[in-house]
Design a protein around this motif. Structure first.
Motif, PDB file in Angstrom:
ATOM      1  N   GLY A  35       0.814  -1.211   0.000  1.00 19.87           N
ATOM      2  CA  GLY A  35       0.000   0.000   0.000  1.00 19.87           C
ATOM      3  C   GLY A  35       0.846   1.259   0.000  1.00 19.87           C
ATOM      4  N   GLY A  36       1.905   1.263   0.816  1.00 18.54           N
ATOM      5  CA  GLY A  36       2.786   2.430   0.858  1.00 18.54           C
ATOM      6  C   GLY A  36       3.483   2.662  -0.468  1.00 18.54           C
ATOM      7  N   GLU A  37       3.892   1.583  -1.126  1.00 15.98           N
ATOM      8  CA  GLU A  37       4.543   1.723  -2.425  1.00 15.98           C
ATOM      9  C   GLU A  37       3.560   2.229  -3.476  1.00 15.98           C
ATOM     10  OE1 GLU A  37       8.088  -1.641  -2.297  1.00 15.98           O
ATOM     11  OE2 GLU A  37       6.030  -2.274  -2.701  1.00 15.98           O
ATOM     12  N   GLN A  38       2.323   1.753  -3.420  1.00 15.31           N
ATOM     13  CA  GLN A  38       1.322   2.241  -4.367  1.00 15.31           C
ATOM     14  C   GLN A  38       1.072   3.739  -4.182  1.00 15.31           C
ATOM     15  OE1 GLN A  38      -2.235  -0.236  -5.107  1.00 15.31           O
ATOM     16  NE2 GLN A  38      -1.275  -1.776  -3.804  1.00 15.31           N
ATOM     17  N   GLN A  39       1.032   4.183  -2.926  1.00 17.18           N
ATOM     18  CA  GLN A  39       0.818   5.612  -2.705  1.00 17.18           C
ATOM     19  C   GLN A  39       2.030   6.414  -3.171  1.00 17.18           C
ATOM     20  OE1 GLN A  39      -1.229   7.829  -2.913  1.00 17.18           O
ATOM     21  NE2 GLN A  39      -2.298   7.924  -0.942  1.00 17.18           N
ATOM     22  N   ARG A  40       3.210   5.863  -3.044  1.00 14.92           N
ATOM     23  CA  ARG A  40       4.407   6.558  -3.556  1.00 14.92           C
ATOM     24  C   ARG A  40       4.392   6.634  -5.080  1.00 14.92           C
ATOM     25  NH1 ARG A  40       8.448   2.931  -0.354  1.00 14.92           N
ATOM     26  NH2 ARG A  40      10.082   3.812  -1.672  1.00 14.92           N
ATOM     27  N   VAL A  41       3.878   5.602  -5.743  1.00 18.96           N
ATOM     28  CA  VAL A  41       3.695   5.682  -7.199  1.00 18.96           C
ATOM     29  C   VAL A  41       2.696   6.793  -7.526  1.00 18.96           C
ATOM     30  CG1 VAL A  41       2.860   4.487  -9.267  1.00 18.96           C
ATOM     31  CG2 VAL A  41       4.286   3.263  -7.606  1.00 18.96           C
ATOM     32  N   ALA A  42       1.634   6.889  -6.722  1.00 19.86           N
ATOM     33  CA  ALA A  42       0.644   7.955  -6.929  1.00 19.86           C
ATOM     34  C   ALA A  42       1.288   9.329  -6.755  1.00 19.86           C
ATOM     35  CB  ALA A  42      -0.527   7.781  -5.970  1.00 19.86           C
ATOM     36  N   LEU A  43       2.205   9.446  -5.793  1.00 19.95           N
ATOM     37  CA  LEU A  43       2.923  10.714  -5.624  1.00 19.95           C
ATOM     38  C   LEU A  43       3.807  10.994  -6.836  1.00 19.95           C
ATOM     39  CD1 LEU A  43       4.139  10.748  -1.900  1.00 19.95           C
ATOM     40  CD2 LEU A  43       2.240  11.998  -2.903  1.00 19.95           C
ATOM     41  N   ALA A  44       4.500   9.970  -7.309  1.00 20.04           N
ATOM     42  CA  ALA A  44       5.345  10.140  -8.497  1.00 20.04           C
ATOM     43  C   ALA A  44       4.501  10.602  -9.680  1.00 20.04           C
ATOM     44  CB  ALA A  44       6.052   8.827  -8.827  1.00 20.04           C
ATOM     45  N   ARG A  45       3.339  10.003  -9.842  1.00 25.03           N
ATOM     46  CA  ARG A  45       2.439  10.403 -10.933  1.00 25.03           C
ATOM     47  C   ARG A  45       2.013  11.862 -10.773  1.00 25.03           C
ATOM     48  NH1 ARG A  45      -2.873   7.039 -10.851  1.00 25.03           N
ATOM     49  NH2 ARG A  45      -3.086   8.264  -8.929  1.00 25.03           N
ATOM     50  N   ALA A  46       1.698  12.264  -9.531  1.00 27.35           N
ATOM     51  CA  ALA A  46       1.246  13.634  -9.289  1.00 27.35           C
ATOM     52  C   ALA A  46       2.340  14.650  -9.576  1.00 27.35           C
ATOM     53  CB  ALA A  46       0.759  13.780  -7.856  1.00 27.35           C
ATOM     54  N   PHE A  47       3.596  14.302  -9.279  1.00 26.26           N
ATOM     55  CA  PHE A  47       4.696  15.255  -9.430  1.00 26.26           C
ATOM     56  C   PHE A  47       5.448  15.110 -10.748  1.00 26.26           C
ATOM     57  CE2 PHE A  47       4.138  15.709  -4.867  1.00 26.26           C
ATOM     58  CZ  PHE A  47       4.453  17.047  -4.649  1.00 26.26           C
ATOM     59  N   ALA A  48       5.149  14.085 -11.533  1.00 23.45           N
ATOM     60  CA  ALA A  48       5.937  13.802 -12.739  1.00 23.45           C
ATOM     61  C   ALA A  48       5.978  14.987 -13.698  1.00 23.45           C
ATOM     62  CB  ALA A  48       5.382  12.569 -13.452  1.00 23.45           C
TER      63      ALA A  48
END
Length: 217
Positions: free
Chosen positions: A140-153
């Motif tokens: 779950g934490g890794e998925q949220q970090r991917v979501a952060l990467a997507r938001a900041f990409a």
């Protein structure tokens, strides 16, 4: 900037007032926490700022653009060019790898270096080594970090985050929020964070409290 924003929805029992005259200004690079009880209108206000909901009356101006004057196509372009959005539910596409998920906003914006920028964003959140993994293969934490990467990409000017740690345990949530604030500072992005966590809210420059569709002084 929200100016005298009202939102009324129609239910079976009649009209329901969701937002009642919201006024709000947020400066570039500022971090703002929006707190208040469930049902107070916090997430709805965030959706208005993202152009995902339209007010019944009033003006919603974000990055100098009056969202109430835009049609759906123009709103989509606006989100692509200016916003990064982080949801409580990660909203990753299960059939796409981490790097493909992170690259989505870049693809929509026809970025010339989509994959390399998405990989860079994953590296920023410490997941470069997981670029080829699917959401089901991530915690779950890794998925949220991917979501952060997507938001900041796409390096947006504004980040809207709706309870981004709500589906995470306390320790993982703390790590994710540390990362969110680090990325915000690196990019000098404006961050508007909806949260129930008062200790998290105190990390922001300012805290705004909502109750019954109103912004408390």
């Amino acid at each position: 900037m929200l100016s005298d924003v009202h939102l009324t929805l129609t239910a079976g029992s009649g009209p329901v007032n969701i937002l009642n005259g919201i006024n709000l200004r947020v400066g570039q690079g500022e971090t703002l926490a929006v707190v208040g009880p469930s049902g107070s209108g916090k997430t709805t206000m965030l959706m208005l700022m993202a152009g995902l909901e339209r007010p019944t009356s009033g003006q919603v101006q974000v990055a100098g653009v009056d969202l109430t004057a835009l049609n759906e196509d123009a709103l989509s372009r606006f989100r692509r060019e200016h916003l990064g959005i982080v949801f409580q539910a990660f909203h990753l596409i299960p059939t796409m790898t981490a790097v493909e998920n992170a690259a989505l906003p870049l693809e929509f914006a026809h970025h010339p270096k989509t994959r390399s920028r998405a990989l860079e964003a994953l590296e920023q959140v410490g997941l470069g080594h997981r670029a080829g993994h699917y959401p089901s293969q991530l915690s779950g934490g890794e998925q949220q970090r991917v979501a952060l990467a997507r938001a900041f990409a796409a390096r947006p000017r504004i980040i809207l985050a709706d309870e981004p740690t709500g589906n995470l345990d306390e320790e993982t949530g703390a790590r994710v929020m540390e990362l969110l604030f680090t990325l915000q500072a690196e990019e000098n992005a404006t961050l508007i964070l909806v949260t129930h966590d008062r200790s998290l809210a105190k990390r922001c420059d300012r805290v705004a409290t909502m109750h019954s569709g109103r912004m408390e002084a």
